[in-house]
Scaffold this active site. Sequence first.
Site, PDB file in Angstrom:
ATOM      1  N   VAL A  48       0.835  -1.202   0.000  1.00 22.35           N
ATOM      2  CA  VAL A  48       0.000   0.000   0.000  1.00 22.35           C
ATOM      3  C   VAL A  48       0.868   1.250   0.000  1.00 22.35           C
ATOM      4  O   VAL A  48       0.608   2.214  -0.726  1.00 22.35           O
ATOM      5  CB  VAL A  48      -0.951  -0.028   1.219  1.00 22.35           C
ATOM      6  CG1 VAL A  48      -1.678   1.284   1.326  1.00 22.35           C
ATOM      7  CG2 VAL A  48      -1.926  -1.159   1.090  1.00 22.35           C
ATOM      8  N   HIS A  49       1.961   1.226   0.781  1.00 22.74           N
ATOM      9  CA  HIS A  49       2.850   2.388   0.801  1.00 22.74           C
ATOM     10  C   HIS A  49       3.479   2.620  -0.570  1.00 22.74           C
ATOM     11  O   HIS A  49       3.590   3.744  -1.038  1.00 22.74           O
ATOM     12  CB  HIS A  49       3.948   2.187   1.848  1.00 22.74           C
ATOM     13  CG  HIS A  49       3.500   2.529   3.231  1.00 22.74           C
ATOM     14  ND1 HIS A  49       3.013   1.606   4.111  1.00 22.74           N
ATOM     15  CD2 HIS A  49       3.443   3.710   3.886  1.00 22.74           C
ATOM     16  CE1 HIS A  49       2.686   2.196   5.232  1.00 22.74           C
ATOM     17  NE2 HIS A  49       2.933   3.472   5.138  1.00 22.74           N
ATOM     18  N   GLU A  50       3.889   1.521  -1.202  1.00 28.04           N
ATOM     19  CA  GLU A  50       4.511   1.649  -2.515  1.00 28.04           C
ATOM     20  C   GLU A  50       3.499   2.191  -3.527  1.00 28.04           C
ATOM     21  O   GLU A  50       3.831   2.996  -4.393  1.00 28.04           O
ATOM     22  CB  GLU A  50       5.045   0.283  -2.960  1.00 28.04           C
ATOM     23  CG  GLU A  50       5.802   0.309  -4.270  1.00 28.04           C
ATOM     24  CD  GLU A  50       7.027   1.193  -4.216  1.00 28.04           C
ATOM     25  OE1 GLU A  50       7.681   1.244  -3.165  1.00 28.04           O
ATOM     26  OE2 GLU A  50       7.323   1.864  -5.235  1.00 28.04           O
TER      27      GLU A  50
END
Lengths: 557, 643
Positions: B579-581
Site C-alpha cells: 500500500v505504501h509503494e
Amino acid sequence: MATNGTPRGTTTQSVANGPIIQPHARRPVNGHLAQALRGELANTSSKEAPSTAPPPLRTNSGFNTPVPADDAPPSVKATSAARRELRRKERMFPTVEYWSRVSYFDPKSDYSNFRGFFVLFWVGLAIMVITAMLRNLRTTGNLLSFKQWPTFTQNIWELAAVDLLMCASTGIDMPLHLLYKNSKGWLRWNRLGMLVQSVVQAAWLAFWISWPFVRQWSWTAQVFLTLHTLAMFMKLHSYAFYNGHLSTTLSRLKALDMPIEPTTPMTAPLRYPTPRDYVQDARQEHEDSESPIVSPLMQLRDDLAKEVTSPLGNVTYPDNLTLANFLDYLLCPTLCYELEYPRTPERSYLELFYKTLAVFGCIFLMIVTSEEFIIPVLDDSRIRLARTRNWIDGSLIFAETVSRLLFPFMVTFLLVFLVIFEYVLGAFAEITRFADRQFYSDWWNSLDWLEFSREWNIPVHNFFRRHVYSASRGVKLSRPASTAITFFISAVAHELVMGCITRKFRGYGFILMMMQIPFVAIQRLPWVRKQELLNNVMFWIFMIMGLSLLCALYVLV
Amino acid sequence: MVETSGASRRPPLESQDTLDQVKLTGTLGNDGVASLHPEHGSNGHALPPAEGATSDTRDFGGKRSKSEGSIQIRLEKTDRKGRYILTADDPEIREILRKGIEREELEAANKKPRIRFRDLVFTRQFTTFDRQNPASSESPFFGFFTLFWIAMALLLFQVSMKNFREYGSILGRNQIMKMMLSHDVYVLGLTDGAMCVGTSVTFFLQKLVQWRVLNWGRGAWVVQNVWQTVYLASVVGWAYFREWPWTHTIFAVLHGLVFLMKQHSYAFYNGYLSGVYRRKLLLENKLKQLQTMEPIHSGPSSPRDSRQMDAFSSGLDVAELSKKASEAINNSDLKRRPSIGNRTSTNLAVEQSDVATIASAIHAGTAITPDQMSTFEQVINTELEDLNRELAGKSVSGAHAYPKNLRLLNFAEFICLPTLVYELEYPRQEKINWWYVLEKLTATFGVLCIMMVISQAFIYPPIAKTLRMKEAGVSVAERWQEFPWIVSDLLFPLLIEQLLTWYLIWECILNVLAELTLFADRGFYGDWWNSVTWDQYARDWNRPVHNFLLRHVYHSSISAFHLSKHTATFYTFLLSALVHEMCMAIMFKKVRGYLFTAQLLQMPLVMMSRHKFLRSRAVLGNVIFWFGLFVGPSFLTSLYLVI
C-alpha cells in the site's frame, strides 16, 4: 517554653563574634538562660569534663549516632534517616542539602517518557556535522576548516602550567585556617581572621585574573583560566568561611567544658537566617513539640556539638582538616564545603569513559557550529556594516545578524549547558563518587528569571545562597537588597567573562542581567504569574534572543 | 471529560495488545507444587504473600475453595516477575488445585478460536501531547516542547523576512500553494463527498445479508471484496483521469484507503455476526422442537440405563453432557466454559460438538427421558447464552446487539469516528469542549502553515533543481553525482515535515474529530519516539491502522488461512509495504519499489534487534531507529527523484 511570636535576631547582646553572623536566640528568654546556668554552675563545676566532644545529652537526638549497617531493619534505617533530616535542619550555618540523586538526563532517571527526543537531538547534531563535512569537502576539499585552531594552541602549555599553579595555590587555605584555629589572640577567626582571609582571597583572585591580561593570551585560554579561577575562588571562600565558623563554634564548645565564668560567652548559639523562612518555622514547631525539660546549658552544648558534626554523622570538625580531605573537596563537583558528602558505593569507569567522550564530542560539536554557522555570519555582517553609512541600513543588517544567529546560539547554549552540567560535573562526580548529581534542575520550564537563575546552575546557586545571600541577610539587609547584591556580584562575574572573550568591557551583559530584576518584578505580578505557558514562552524567546543579541552587540558594535 | 487522572493514562502496551487473557494459568507438578501467573504481572507481585494466597485460590479453585475456609497455602515469589510457587500441604486442596488448573488449561486450549473479534480494548485515554494529559503537561521536559514550537515560529519569521527581501512578498514565489490550488479544487471536494457516500454500498450489502438475501459465509464476502477493489481502483483511476496535481491525488487516495479500511472492518465484523445470528436462530428453532417432543415416562432410570439407550440411539454420552452443563452453570460467573465449537456454523450435521449431537438426536426423533430432555435444554441454553454474548459484543447493555446495530445512522457514525475498527459500542464522553476544538483547529492550521513554508523554502528548491536537470537531459550518471547533495539538503526539512505531518494528523486532526464525535479513546499513538526496534515503531506511531491490521489482517489470516504467527506477520508487513509503494507510485508516477524494499528490509532488522547484543542496549537501538527515520525519507525521496 519558646514562642513563635518573638522576632528573630533581636537579642540585645552585643555582636561580639564578627560582622557576618548574627545572634539569634534559639530560646528567646535570655534571662532565663543565664539564671539556669547559674543553677547549673554549682552542679556541674565538679564534674569531669570530656576533652574533645561533649557526651551525648539525649538519646533521641544524639549527634554521633552511627549510620546503620546496610542490612539493618528498615525501621532502624528510617529512624536514622529521620534523625539525620532533623539534624540537618537544625544547623546554624546555612547548609546545602546533599543527598543521593541522579540528574534529569541521566539514563537511570525516572523521567524517560520523552527520552527518544533527547536521542533525536544528538542524532540530529551528528547528521548536521556529517552534512557540514560533506559540504566542506565539496567546496574546499577539506573535511573541516578549522580556522580557530591557532587560537586554541597558542598558549596551551603556559595555560596548563598556570592552571596547575593556580590550583596548587589554593592550598594556602589550609595553613591559614590552622593559623586562625590555633591562634589565641587577634588572629582568631571571629576577630581579625576573617579580615585577613578576605584580603588574601582578594589578592589571590586579582592575581590570577590579571595574569592572562598581562600575558596577552588568546581568548580561549583566558576564558578557561578565568572560569576555573572563579570556580576555585568560590571553593576557597567556602572552605575558609565554613571552617572558620566551625573553629569559632569549637572554641565555644570547649569553653563550656571549663568551669563557667562570667566571661564565658553565654549567648545562645549563633544562627544564620536561612533563605526560606518556612524551614525555620517548621523547625520551631518541631522544637515546641519536643520535650521542653532540657537545661539551657545542655541545650547550648548540644547545639554547638551538632554544628561541628557533619550532617551524615561520620565526621566531626577538627578531624576534617587533612590534606586528603582538602584535595577531595577540590575535585568534588560542588562549591560549598561540607564536612561530608553522600557518596556512591563504587566508581563506574565505563560511565566515566562515556562522560569524557561526551565532553570531547560536545566541544567538537560546538567548534563545528561556531565555524559553520556563527563566524561566517559575523564576518559577513562586519564587512557589510563597514560599507554602510546610513544608520537605518546598519540597524537592519544588525537585526538580520541577530536573526541569523538565533539557531546556532540556541544549539550552542544547549550544548554548553549539557557539556558543563551533565558531562564535566558528572565526570568529576564519577571520579569522586559524589552521589548528588543534581547540578541543574528543570530550568527549561522556568516561568521567571529568578527561577531560571536558581535552577540552571545549582552549584553556583548554592554558593550564592549560602555565602552571599545568607551572609548579606546576616548583616540585616532586606530581602530585595540581598537579592540585588547577589545579582550584582553574579552580573559582574558574567561581565568579566564576556570581557575576557571579546576584550571589550561594554557592560551589555551586565545591563541585560541587571534588567532581569525589574523583569522579575513584572513576572511576579499576580496576573502575569498565572499565565504559565506564556511565561515559559517569554522565557525561551528572551533566552534565545538575548544570547544572539549579546553576541552581535559585543562583536559588531 | 477528565474522569480521573489515573484513567487518562494509557495502559501498558502488553495488556492492550494481548487478547482476552485467561485469568490465571498454571502448572502443577507431581509434588503438588503449582506455579501460576496472574492476569497482570504487576498486580500480583506487589501483594504480600498471605493476601495473594487467599485471593488467588478463590479464582482458582472455583466455588469449592470458598467453602473450605482457611487452608494453609504457601505462596512463594519466584525470580520471575508475577510468577509464584504455590505449595499446599493439605491433600484435599491439592486435589482442588489440580482440578482447577486442569480446567483452566482446557479452557486455555479451547480459547483460541474464540478470540476472533474480541481482541481490542477501547478505553478512555488522552494522547501524549494533549495538554489534558497530566503525563505530558506535568512532564519535567515540558519546556523543551515549548522550545520546539518557538523554534518553529522563529523559523517562520526568518523565512518570511528573507522572502520579503528577495521577492517583495512574505510568501515568496509560492509555487507549492499555486500548484495545490491550480485546478479541480471543487472537483476534489465533490469526489471526497462521493467517496463518502459510496461507502454506503457496504451498509446495504450487510442489510441484504441480514435479510437473508445473501449468506455471508457462502459468497457475500466475495462480493464485499470485489466491491472494495472496485472502490479503490475507481478512486485511483479518477485521480489519473482528472490529471490532478500530486497533492490532490495523495489526499484522495489516502482518504479512500481510510474509507476502504472502515468498510472492510464494518463488513467483516457484521458478516461474522450474521453467521452467529443465523446459528442462534437455528438453535432457538431446535429448542422449540425439543420442547414439543414428548418424553417417554419410564421409571427411575439409572445412569447406566440412559447411557445404554443413548448409545443405541445417537451415541450421546448424557452423563458427560449433564456434567458439563451443570459445570457450565456453576461456573457461569467465570464466563469461561469449554467451547462448544464453531459459533458461526449453521450446518449441524457435519459439526463435531455436543450441540450438534443433540441436534441430530432431536432430528432423529428418538424417544428421550425427562432427564435427558432437561440436559439437552441446558446445553442448548448455555450455547444460546454464549451466542447472545457474542452478538452483544462491546455493547454491554445489548442496545446495539447485532441486528439492532444495522442502521444507517450507526454506520454513518462509524464512518465519522476516528477509528478503523468497527465495534458495536465505544467509550464515549458526555459533552463537547468547544474551546478544545478551537484550540486544536488553530493548531491544525498553524501546523499546516509551517509545513507549507518549510516545503516552499527548503524542499522545493532542491527538488526543482533535480527536475530541471532531468528536463535538461542530464545523464543518469551525472544526476547520480548530485544525489548525496540532494539527500543532505533534504535531511532536516524532511524530518521536520515528517514530525509535523505526524503531529498534524495524529494529534490535531484526529483529536478534533474525536472531540466532535465524543469519542473518548484517544489512543491514536504510543510513545514511538522511544522505539528501540522497527516493529515497535510500526505498532506505535499509527495505532488506528495498527489496530486494523492486527485484527483484520494478522489475526484474520491466522484464523482463516491457519498461518503461523511469523508468516502472518510477514503478510501483514507485505500488505502494508504494498500500500505504501502504491502511494509512492501515485505520487511520483513511477513504480520503483525503493520504499517497498526499505519496508521489507525492516523485517530482518527487527530480527537483528531481537538479538541479545542489541536487546540489552536500548539507547543504541533508539539511536539506530532515529538515524533510520532521519535518513530514510530524504534518501528515498531523492532516489525516486533522481532515478
